[in-house]
Scaffold this active site. Sequence first.
Site, PDB file in Angstrom:
ATOM      1  N   THR A 227      -7.620   6.596  11.286  1.00 26.00           N
ATOM      2  CA  THR A 227      -8.071   7.647  10.376  1.00 26.00           C
ATOM      3  C   THR A 227      -8.785   8.814  11.067  1.00 26.00           C
ATOM      4  O   THR A 227      -9.422   8.628  12.114  1.00 26.00           O
ATOM      5  CB  THR A 227      -9.036   7.029   9.330  1.00 26.00           C
ATOM      6  OG1 THR A 227      -9.607   8.073   8.543  1.00 26.00           O
ATOM      7  CG2 THR A 227     -10.175   6.272  10.001  1.00 26.00           C
TER       8      THR A 227
ATOM      9  N   ASP B 221      -2.030 -12.358   5.342  1.00 25.66           N
ATOM     10  CA  ASP B 221      -3.380 -11.813   5.474  1.00 25.66           C
ATOM     11  C   ASP B 221      -3.609 -11.564   6.962  1.00 25.66           C
ATOM     12  O   ASP B 221      -3.598 -12.508   7.761  1.00 25.66           O
ATOM     13  CB  ASP B 221      -4.378 -12.841   4.913  1.00 25.66           C
ATOM     14  CG  ASP B 221      -5.820 -12.381   5.036  1.00 25.66           C
ATOM     15  OD1 ASP B 221      -6.099 -11.464   5.847  1.00 25.66           O
ATOM     16  OD2 ASP B 221      -6.671 -12.953   4.345  1.00 25.66           O
TER      17      ASP B 221
ATOM     18  N   GLY C 145       0.832  -1.208   0.000  1.00 27.97           N
ATOM     19  CA  GLY C 145       0.000   0.000   0.000  1.00 27.97           C
ATOM     20  C   GLY C 145       0.865   1.256   0.000  1.00 27.97           C
ATOM     21  O   GLY C 145       2.098   1.187   0.004  1.00 27.97           O
TER      22      GLY C 145
ATOM     23  N   TYR D 192     -16.634   2.766   6.888  1.00 27.46           N
ATOM     24  CA  TYR D 192     -15.160   2.771   6.957  1.00 27.46           C
ATOM     25  C   TYR D 192     -14.697   3.313   8.311  1.00 27.46           C
ATOM     26  O   TYR D 192     -13.911   2.660   9.012  1.00 27.46           O
ATOM     27  CB  TYR D 192     -14.590   3.605   5.806  1.00 27.46           C
ATOM     28  CG  TYR D 192     -13.116   3.933   5.939  1.00 27.46           C
ATOM     29  CD1 TYR D 192     -12.134   2.959   5.713  1.00 27.46           C
ATOM     30  CD2 TYR D 192     -12.689   5.219   6.286  1.00 27.46           C
ATOM     31  CE1 TYR D 192     -10.779   3.269   5.843  1.00 27.46           C
ATOM     32  CE2 TYR D 192     -11.342   5.529   6.417  1.00 27.46           C
ATOM     33  CZ  TYR D 192     -10.385   4.550   6.193  1.00 27.46           C
ATOM     34  OH  TYR D 192      -9.056   4.854   6.318  1.00 27.46           O
TER      35      TYR D 192
HETATM   36  N1  LIG Z   1      -5.515   6.711   2.125  1.00 28.39           N
HETATM   37  C1  LIG Z   1      -5.983   7.677   2.929  1.00 28.39           C
HETATM   38  O1  LIG Z   1      -6.363   8.775   2.502  1.00 28.39           O
HETATM   39  C2  LIG Z   1      -6.022   7.445   4.430  1.00 28.39           C
HETATM   40  C3  LIG Z   1      -6.600   8.437   5.242  1.00 28.39           C
HETATM   41  C4  LIG Z   1      -6.632   8.233   6.626  1.00 28.39           C
HETATM   42  C5  LIG Z   1      -6.093   7.072   7.165  1.00 28.39           C
HETATM   43  N2  LIG Z   1      -5.573   6.136   6.344  1.00 28.39           N
HETATM   44  C6  LIG Z   1      -5.056   4.911   6.963  1.00 28.39           C
HETATM   45  O2  LIG Z   1      -3.666   4.836   6.693  1.00 28.39           O
HETATM   46  C7  LIG Z   1      -3.281   3.457   6.583  1.00 28.39           C
HETATM   47  C8  LIG Z   1      -2.524   3.255   5.283  1.00 28.39           C
HETATM   48  O3  LIG Z   1      -3.384   3.607   4.200  1.00 28.39           O
HETATM   49  P1  LIG Z   1      -2.889   3.538   2.685  1.00 28.39           P
HETATM   50  O4  LIG Z   1      -3.391   4.753   2.007  1.00 28.39           O
HETATM   51  O5  LIG Z   1      -1.447   3.171   2.623  1.00 28.39           O
HETATM   52  O6  LIG Z   1      -3.777   2.291   2.186  1.00 28.39           O
HETATM   53  P2  LIG Z   1      -3.677   1.458   0.838  1.00 28.39           P
HETATM   54  O7  LIG Z   1      -2.758   2.146  -0.120  1.00 28.39           O
HETATM   55  O8  LIG Z   1      -5.078   1.148   0.438  1.00 28.39           O
HETATM   56  O9  LIG Z   1      -2.941   0.123   1.305  1.00 28.39           O
HETATM   57  C9  LIG Z   1      -3.541  -0.814   2.136  1.00 28.39           C
HETATM   58  C10 LIG Z   1      -2.863  -2.142   1.853  1.00 28.39           C
HETATM   59  O10 LIG Z   1      -3.416  -3.113   2.732  1.00 28.39           O
HETATM   60  C11 LIG Z   1      -3.582  -4.308   2.000  1.00 28.39           C
HETATM   61  N3  LIG Z   1      -4.565  -5.193   2.616  1.00 28.39           N
HETATM   62  C12 LIG Z   1      -5.916  -5.169   2.500  1.00 28.39           C
HETATM   63  N4  LIG Z   1      -6.454  -6.187   3.213  1.00 28.39           N
HETATM   64  C13 LIG Z   1      -5.428  -6.858   3.784  1.00 28.39           C
HETATM   65  C14 LIG Z   1      -5.337  -8.005   4.613  1.00 28.39           C
HETATM   66  N5  LIG Z   1      -6.442  -8.676   5.013  1.00 28.39           N
HETATM   67  N6  LIG Z   1      -4.107  -8.431   5.010  1.00 28.39           N
HETATM   68  C15 LIG Z   1      -3.010  -7.765   4.626  1.00 28.39           C
HETATM   69  N7  LIG Z   1      -3.016  -6.695   3.812  1.00 28.39           N
HETATM   70  C16 LIG Z   1      -4.215  -6.237   3.403  1.00 28.39           C
HETATM   71  C17 LIG Z   1      -4.025  -3.824   0.635  1.00 28.39           C
HETATM   72  O11 LIG Z   1      -3.875  -4.833  -0.330  1.00 28.39           O
HETATM   73  P3  LIG Z   1      -4.878  -4.880  -1.603  1.00 28.39           P
HETATM   74  O12 LIG Z   1      -4.592  -3.615  -2.371  1.00 28.39           O
HETATM   75  O13 LIG Z   1      -4.469  -6.127  -2.298  1.00 28.39           O
HETATM   76  O14 LIG Z   1      -6.262  -4.906  -1.034  1.00 28.39           O
HETATM   77  C18 LIG Z   1      -3.081  -2.640   0.429  1.00 28.39           C
HETATM   78  O15 LIG Z   1      -1.850  -3.047  -0.143  1.00 28.39           O
HETATM   79  C19 LIG Z   1      -4.566   2.657   6.718  1.00 28.39           C
HETATM   80  O16 LIG Z   1      -4.705   2.242   8.043  1.00 28.39           O
HETATM   81  C20 LIG Z   1      -5.659   3.661   6.389  1.00 28.39           C
HETATM   82  O17 LIG Z   1      -6.887   3.320   6.995  1.00 28.39           O
HETATM   83  C21 LIG Z   1      -5.511   6.296   5.000  1.00 28.39           C
END
Ligand SMILES: NC(=O)c1ccc[n+]([C@@H]2O[C@H](COP(=O)([O-])OP(=O)(O)OC[C@H]3O[C@@H](n4cnc5c(N)ncnc54)[C@H](OP(=O)(O)O)[C@@H]3O)[C@@H](O)[C@H]2O)c1
Length: 293
Positions: free
Chosen positions: A103, A38, A13, A127
Amino acid sequence: MSNERIIVCGADGQLGRELQLTQPPGIEAVPFNRQALDITDATAVELALVTTGARAIINAAAYTAVDRAESDTETARAINATGPAILADCCAAHGTRLLHVSTDFVFDGASGQAYRPDDEANPLGVYGASKLAGEQAVLASGADAIVVRTGWVYSRHGGNFVKTMLRLMAERDRLTVVEDQVGTPTWARGLAQTCWTLTLAPKAHGVYHWSDAGACSWYDFALAIHALALELGLLSTAVAVEPIPAADYPTPAKRPAFSVLDKQRTRALLGYAGLPWREQLRLMLADLKATQD
Ligand SMILES: NC(=O)c1ccc[n+]([C@@H]2O[C@H](COP(=O)([O-])OP(=O)(O)OC[C@H]3O[C@@H](n4cnc5c(N)ncnc54)[C@H](OP(=O)(O)O)[C@@H]3O)[C@@H](O)[C@H]2O)c1
């Protein structure tokens, strides 16, 4: 002396990739993407911890599709609530530290003041509710746990608002962007650095907030992307960027109108304030350009 190992879950991610690019000296990040680990599989989590002998886990794995979560509730809850609970129970059993990422969407946005870590959470959608349940499970587990809430994360990896804007600005001559939702953009690189520092800070415990410095609307953010993209040559022609109210851009999930995070607790512990969001955006766009060329 060999490096100490720290597991990174969700390694493919945005945050997971930046954690691998920023691992501190003396630390070996051990990346596990979804295929390799996972987080909803308790046996696999136990095996990963035992075989690596890791001193800590950073959980960057999540279900981040905010709108899809409204109709895919079970999956969102499994990944955002059950998965962190499994990680935390395993960490508690082994005396391993856990840093879990959450978040700004745990808040309802009704406040006019930046949210502090102990302010009342009241998520508006599936979410945010699933992420809040994950936080609560982690904090109740008895593990040596840190929860870092962040918001509006972007990077050169994967899909995010910045990359969507760059694509739309290249395709269209006019676009409209929501102006009555305010938060703070966060470059995943700076977030990754803060996650490392917190993970390695012996005194860190409980909930911390981190984003870049300042606040803006999605419209302000889009204007900054437009101006910097033109300046850096990522966009060749100016387009019209116009503000609209959120009411004119209906989405399945309700989003908070205001989700700025108060970072005082983190700043006091770490001794740094972070860079203003525009400066971080410039650095990320330069990074994007350098890796595209
Ligand atoms: N993006 C935002 O704007 C945002 C805002 C606030 C907080 N956050 C938080 O910041 C953190 C990082 O976010 P990010 O933007 O880096 O997210 P991201 O780019 O969507 O990456 C999340 C990763 O987790 C993997 N994943 C999903 N289900 C899984 C499982 N069961 N076991 C292991 N891996 C799994 C996904 O794989 P797949 O792609 O194969 O599903 C993806 O590679 C998260 O906790 C998110 O909630 C993000």
